[in-house]
Enzyme design. Structure first.
Site, PDB file in Angstrom:
ATOM      1  N   LYS A   1       0.836  -1.221   0.000  1.00  0.00           N
ATOM      2  CA  LYS A   1       0.000   0.000   0.000  1.00  0.00           C
ATOM      3  C   LYS A   1       0.861   1.257   0.000  1.00  0.00           C
ATOM      4  CE  LYS A   1      -2.105  -1.063   3.917  1.00  0.00           C
ATOM      5  NZ  LYS A   1      -1.438  -2.341   4.220  1.00  0.00           N
TER       6      LYS A   1
ATOM      7  N   ARG B   1     -10.313   0.988   8.143  1.00  0.00           N
ATOM      8  CA  ARG B   1      -9.999  -0.423   8.441  1.00  0.00           C
ATOM      9  C   ARG B   1     -11.082  -1.105   9.258  1.00  0.00           C
ATOM     10  NH1 ARG B   1      -3.498  -1.153   8.832  1.00  0.00           N
ATOM     11  NH2 ARG B   1      -3.014   0.841   7.875  1.00  0.00           N
TER      12      ARG B   1
ATOM     13  N   ARG C   1      11.928  -6.371   5.522  1.00  0.00           N
ATOM     14  CA  ARG C   1      11.931  -4.982   6.007  1.00  0.00           C
ATOM     15  C   ARG C   1      12.426  -4.919   7.449  1.00  0.00           C
ATOM     16  NH1 ARG C   1       6.466  -1.667   5.657  1.00  0.00           N
ATOM     17  NH2 ARG C   1       5.929  -3.002   7.416  1.00  0.00           N
TER      18      ARG C   1
ATOM     19  N   ARG D   1      11.599  -1.995  11.770  1.00  0.00           N
ATOM     20  CA  ARG D   1      10.313  -1.432  12.225  1.00  0.00           C
ATOM     21  C   ARG D   1       9.784  -2.273  13.389  1.00  0.00           C
ATOM     22  NH1 ARG D   1       5.226   0.087   8.244  1.00  0.00           N
ATOM     23  NH2 ARG D   1       3.801  -1.022   9.628  1.00  0.00           N
TER      24      ARG D   1
ATOM     25  N   ARG E   1      -1.001  -8.784  13.199  1.00  0.00           N
ATOM     26  CA  ARG E   1      -1.488  -7.779  12.230  1.00  0.00           C
ATOM     27  C   ARG E   1      -2.276  -8.458  11.115  1.00  0.00           C
ATOM     28  NH1 ARG E   1       4.091  -5.462  10.805  1.00  0.00           N
ATOM     29  NH2 ARG E   1       3.055  -4.270   9.159  1.00  0.00           N
TER      30      ARG E   1
END
Ligand code: AP5
Length: 193
Positions: free
Chosen positions: A13, A88, A127, A133, A144
């Site tokens: 996204k 969401r 990532r 992160r 998630r």
């Protein structure tokens, strides 16, 4: 253009939002990025959001809705915007509908970017190595994905019923996925005109 970009964690996204928004000359608004900026500043909003984000849970609707309503009232959103990662939940869909109705405007399209769970986890673990992160850990990624499946995936059907949904395969090189999204938007706009 008033656009939404939906998809599970790692679907791309954020990567795609910037290019699409640039193409249409509209701001890309990522709720995740706004929350992360607030966490970095340790603002009151950031302190509230952090505990949810670190656990892979959604920030409460009232907090998220107020933040988005504020952002969409900024002058740069007057002629359009691309929302990445909002709405969401059902309550967020209702809030966005109310905001658009107050402004006498409507959405043009909702793009759902899809990828299989194995690829999503692979991207997020990569990532994690590159950027560290905080929510890209094994356990939090799993959570998630669960929260997305339970709360957000069902929203696509609502937008499909409204004739707004375009579903795009998110697998493949970034520029190829971008072309798929742009083609889907062109197809949607010619179907609507
Ligand atoms: P957010 O930052 O939006 O996280 P997310 O939805 O989990 O999505 P990601 O950013 O992980 O993935 P993405 O789909 O944007 O993919 P990306 O382009 O980054 O939200 C974080 C948190 O904030 C939420 O968990 C929640 O707590 C809170 N929050 C946000 N919005 C909220 C809301 N509306 N309500 C309540 N809470 C909210 O790509 C991922 C990786 O893959 C990158 O490394 C990228 O380089 C790579 N990649 C991208 N495309 C490709 C490709 N085609 N091929 C290979 N690699 C690719």
């Amino acid at each position: 253009m008033r656009l939404l970009l939906m998809g599970p964690p790692g679907a791309g996204k954020g990567t795609q939002a910037v290019a699409i928004a640039e193409r249409f000359g509209i701001p890309a608004i990522s709720t995740g990025d706004i929350f992360r900026a607030n966490v970095a500043q340790q603002s009151p909003l950031g302190r509230t959001a952090q505990q949810y984000m670190d656990a892979g849970e959604y920030v409460p609707d009232e907090v998220t809705n107020a933040m988005v309503a504020g952002r969409l009232s900024d002058p740069d959103c007057a002629d359009g915007f691309l929302l990445d990662g909002y709405p969401r939940t059902l309550q967020q869909v209702d809030e966005l509908d109310a905001i658009l109705e107050r402004g006498d405007t409507a959405l043009d399209a909702v793009v759902l970017v899809e990828a299989d769970p194995g690829e999503l986890v692979r991207r997020l673990m990569l990532r994690a190595e590159a950027q560290g992160r905080v929510d890209d850990t094994d356990e939090v990624i799993r959570r998630r994905l669960e929260v997305y499946a339970a709360e957000t995936a069902p929203l696509a059907a609502q937008y499909a019923e409204r004739g707004l949904l375009a579903t795009v395969d998110g697998l493949g090189p970034v520029d190829v996925v971008a072309e798929r999204i742009l083609s889907a938007l062109v197809a949607k706009s010619s179907a609507g005109s």
